[in-house]
Motif scaffolding. Structure first.
Motif, short mmCIF file in Angstrom:
data_model
loop_
_atom_site.label_atom_id
_atom_site.label_comp_id
_atom_site.label_asym_id
_atom_site.label_seq_id
_atom_site.Cartn_x
_atom_site.Cartn_y
_atom_site.Cartn_z
N TYR A 61 4.09 -50.64 14.70
CA TYR A 61 2.62 -50.69 15.63
C TYR A 61 1.46 -51.57 14.40
O TYR A 61 0.85 -51.19 12.93
N ARG A 62 0.64 -52.25 15.70
CA ARG A 62 -0.11 -53.84 14.56
C ARG A 62 -1.12 -54.13 15.58
O ARG A 62 -1.04 -53.66 16.81
N GLN A 63 -2.58 -55.00 15.76
CA GLN A 63 -3.01 -55.59 16.28
C GLN A 63 -2.38 -56.28 17.41
O GLN A 63 -1.31 -57.45 16.29
N ALA A 64 -3.19 -56.41 18.45
CA ALA A 64 -1.99 -57.28 19.52
C ALA A 64 -3.41 -59.04 19.95
O ALA A 64 -2.49 -59.33 19.94
N ALA A 65 -4.53 -58.14 20.02
CA ALA A 65 -5.44 -59.52 20.22
C ALA A 65 -6.74 -58.90 19.53
O ALA A 65 -7.27 -57.66 19.48
N PRO A 97 -27.08 -57.22 21.64
CA PRO A 97 -26.17 -57.78 21.48
C PRO A 97 -25.06 -57.38 23.22
O PRO A 97 -25.70 -56.50 23.84
N PRO A 98 -23.98 -57.09 23.22
CA PRO A 98 -23.44 -57.28 24.01
C PRO A 98 -22.21 -56.50 23.77
O PRO A 98 -22.11 -55.22 22.71
N ARG A 99 -22.03 -55.96 25.04
CA ARG A 99 -20.30 -54.80 25.43
C ARG A 99 -19.58 -55.01 25.87
O ARG A 99 -18.92 -56.05 26.01
N LEU A 100 -18.38 -55.03 24.94
CA LEU A 100 -17.47 -55.58 24.75
C LEU A 100 -16.31 -54.02 25.40
O LEU A 100 -15.68 -52.72 24.90
N SER A 101 -15.10 -54.75 26.21
CA SER A 101 -14.08 -53.76 26.62
C SER A 101 -12.75 -54.82 26.76
O SER A 101 -12.69 -55.97 27.36
N TRP A 102 -11.34 -53.76 27.30
CA TRP A 102 -9.57 -54.47 27.51
C TRP A 102 -9.58 -54.16 28.54
O TRP A 102 -9.64 -52.85 29.45
N ASP A 103 -8.99 -55.04 29.49
CA ASP A 103 -8.71 -54.95 31.18
C ASP A 103 -7.01 -55.70 30.84
O ASP A 103 -6.73 -56.26 30.61
N LYS A 152 -0.69 -58.77 31.44
CA LYS A 152 -2.21 -59.09 30.68
C LYS A 152 -2.54 -58.49 29.52
O LYS A 152 -2.32 -56.58 29.79
N LEU A 153 -3.36 -58.74 29.25
CA LEU A 153 -4.77 -58.49 27.84
C LEU A 153 -5.71 -59.07 28.19
O LEU A 153 -5.55 -59.86 27.13
N ASN A 175 -6.04 -63.27 29.28
CA ASN A 175 -5.28 -63.58 28.15
C ASN A 175 -4.01 -62.96 27.92
O ASN A 175 -3.89 -62.00 29.01
N HIS A 176 -2.49 -62.67 27.94
CA HIS A 176 -1.17 -62.54 28.13
C HIS A 176 -0.49 -62.37 26.70
O HIS A 176 -0.15 -63.30 25.82
N LEU A 177 -0.31 -61.01 26.52
CA LEU A 177 0.61 -61.05 25.25
C LEU A 177 2.04 -61.52 25.13
O LEU A 177 2.54 -61.43 25.56
N VAL A 178 2.10 -62.00 24.03
CA VAL A 178 3.30 -62.70 23.46
C VAL A 178 4.07 -61.42 22.21
O VAL A 178 3.79 -61.01 21.41
N VAL A 179 4.80 -61.87 22.73
CA VAL A 179 6.41 -60.99 21.31
C VAL A 179 7.46 -61.78 21.56
O VAL A 179 8.15 -62.34 22.83
#
Length: 551
Positions: free
Chosen positions: A157-161, A170-176, A209-210, A227-231
């Protein structure tokens, strides 16, 4: 200690100042002025005196520092002009060319350090100074970035992005995303915000999708960082091209090695387990193994394809068997029956079409021939009737040179002439047919018609005699066509001319009419003989007289 008159004059002066002061006609917002960095900012200030004798002498802009001191920015005198101070000289200006009328300040390129409190001071004569204070807030457009991480199947288990953005405020960030993972958000004092997304990498997650979403008040819509996850995962290899039907002499045989690893394999290697590759077998870089000659028994064996990429190796094997050469495969019995049935059906349809076509043409030809024959027959009948009528009308009344065949026609012509002399209506009818009973004619009547000549009754052996039972030719359309001379006889030819011997017939027409009325009767326009009491009283010497000739 001041005297009472001095105190009175000072109070009057203060009251006069407040009574005659003017107003600011363009006031700043109550809360603050918001502006964006690197854009132009306008600080409004416009003073209007209440009396005409008040004059604006000078305008000066100040900025309050955090330590409560004031920094002079720019000043403008109604006679000496305007002056900017320090670093502000290249960044500020008055909005109007008459600063004493419109004293608004323009910051040409706003910086984050420009945020703070500003004072616009108006100096008048004789009213004094008037200040207008305002607050400036400087916002910045978010600067965002997304940093993907390449994962490998099988890792922990690790960081993907990670996604980072900085702005004021300051802005506000989220993931889709649809991936099964977790996010962590962090922020700093300078307005920077960061977020991290972590998960356990699997092969099925590759390409999913990430996206990172950025929310900020400077933008009406949300900014999306795609962004798209790369594995990465090792190749999985498959071998195709062999179906178990290889035999000796087969040409263009080949084995193909396919792989679906990520990234795509950079190299393919073919080996035959336990032995070297046969001669004439060529491996290609794309993973294809080509047999460049016809197959032989030496090509049998177990072939293995090895595919390699950055993270691993994939292998696949296939057992090749080469059978003895065999002939062409027999056609299935049901397929042969279908072919034979199709050919027979086609021939039957062709024969049926030919028969129908021939029959239709034959019937059409027969109908055409019948129509032509009927038209010819009607034409012949018409011509025959016309020729018969002309022949009857054109025969001479002289019986001395006439034959027995012409006598009935002459008799009929004489009878028609007699009827016309009697004034009765006549129509053309077929030649008269003699009755089966003998007709009795007395010798006096014959002599009266023929003068002193008496027609013999011995059967007509002499020329000009009339047969007792002469049969007229029947009416039919089988008469042969007449000659040209016969056609002309009915239309004024020689036969139609009046015979010299017939000139006396006109004088004796009344006598003939009496004889006819005594022995014949007119029925429906046809002249028929009157019935006799009994055939026994008929004289054996009496003969049938078809025509009475006048000599």
């Amino acid at each position: 200690m001041t005297s009472p008159p001095t105190r009175l004059s000072l109070c009057l002066s203060v009251l006069r100042i407040f009574a005659i002061q003017g107003t600011f006609v363009e006031l700043p917002p109550k809360d603050s002025i918001r502006s964006l960095a690197e854009e132009e900012t306008v600080l409004p200030c416009r003073y209007q005196p209440s009396e005409s004798n008040v004059v604006v002498v000078q305008v000066t802009w100040y900025k309050e520092k955090p330590d409560a001191t004031k920094e002079q920015i720019i000043t403008a005198h109604h006679m000496n002009g305007q002056t900017a101070f320090g670093t502000w000289s290249r960044r500020v200006r008055f909005r109007s060319s008459e600063p004493t009328v419109d004293s608004s300040l323009v910051i040409m390129s706003t910086e984050v350090s420009d945020e703070g409190e500003y004072i616009c001071r108006i100096s008048t004569f004789p009213s004094g100074n008037f200040d207008s204070e305002m607050s400036l807030i400087v916002w910045t457009i978010p600067i965002s970035s997304l940093d993907p991480v390449i994962l490998v199947e099988g890792q922990s288990y690790r960081q993907a992005a990670s996604c980072r953005s900085i702005a004021r405020p300051p802005p506000r960030l989220s993931w889709d995303t649809d991936l099964n993972g977790q996010s962590i958000n962090r922020s700093s004092d300078n307005g920077a915000v960061s977020t991290y997304y972590s998960l356990h990498p699997l092969r099925s997650m590759n390409g999913k999708k990430l996206d990172c979403l950025v929310w900020h008040p400077t933008s009406l819509t949300t900014r999306r960082l795609s962004n798209h996850l790369v594995v990465y995962f090792p190749p999985h290899v498959e071998v195709s091209g062999y179906n178990g039907d290889w035999s000796i002499g087969l040409e263009n045989a080949a084995l193909r090695c396919t792989s679906g690893g990520n990234p795509k394999p950079q190299s393919f290697t073919w080996i035959r387990i336990g032995r070297e590759l046969p001669e004439g077998v060529i491996p290609h870089p794309n993973g294809t193994l080509i047999f460049g000659r016809p197959l032989s028994l030496s090509d049998m064996g177990t072939y293995q394809c090895v595919a390699k990429n950055e993270v691993g190796v994939g292998k696949a094997e296939v057992e090749i068997a080469v059978a003895e050469a065999r002939g062409e495969p027999d056609m299935p019995e049901n397929m042969l029956m279908l072919i034979v049935g199709g050919v027979a059906g086609g021939l039957l349809m062709l024969m049926l079409i030919i028969v129908i076509t021939v029959t239709c043409r034959h019937k059409s030809k027969n109908r055409k021939l019948e129509r032509e024959l009927r038209e010819k027959k009607e034409e012949i009948c018409t011509l025959s009737r016309q020729a018969s009528f002309r022949r009857m009308n054109s025969i001479s009344t002289d019986t001395r040179g006439a034959t027995e065949e012409n006598i009935p026609l002459r008799v009929e012509g004489t009878l028609r002439t007699s009827l016309s002399s009697l004034g009765q209506e006549t129509r053309f009818h077929p030649p008269l047919t003699p009755t089966a009973f003998p007709m009795v004619q007395s010798t006096e009547i014959v002599r009266q018609l023929n003068g002193s000549n008496v027609i013999p009754t011995d059967g007509g052996s002499r020329p000009g005699s009339v047969s007792r039972h002469h049969q007229h030719p029947p009416r039919s359309c089988s008469y042969p066509p007449d000659d040209e001379d016969e056609v002309d006889e009915g239309l004024g030819g020689p036969a139609s001319q009046e015979h010299p011997d017939d000139q006396d017939s006109e004088t004796n027409s009344s006598q003939v009419s009496e004889v006819h009325s005594a022995h014949y009767q007119l029925t429906n326009g046809t002249l028929r003989p009157k019935p006799r009491p009994s055939p026994a009283v008929i004289s054996p010497h009496a003969s049938l007289i078809h025509k009475a000739q006048i000599v």
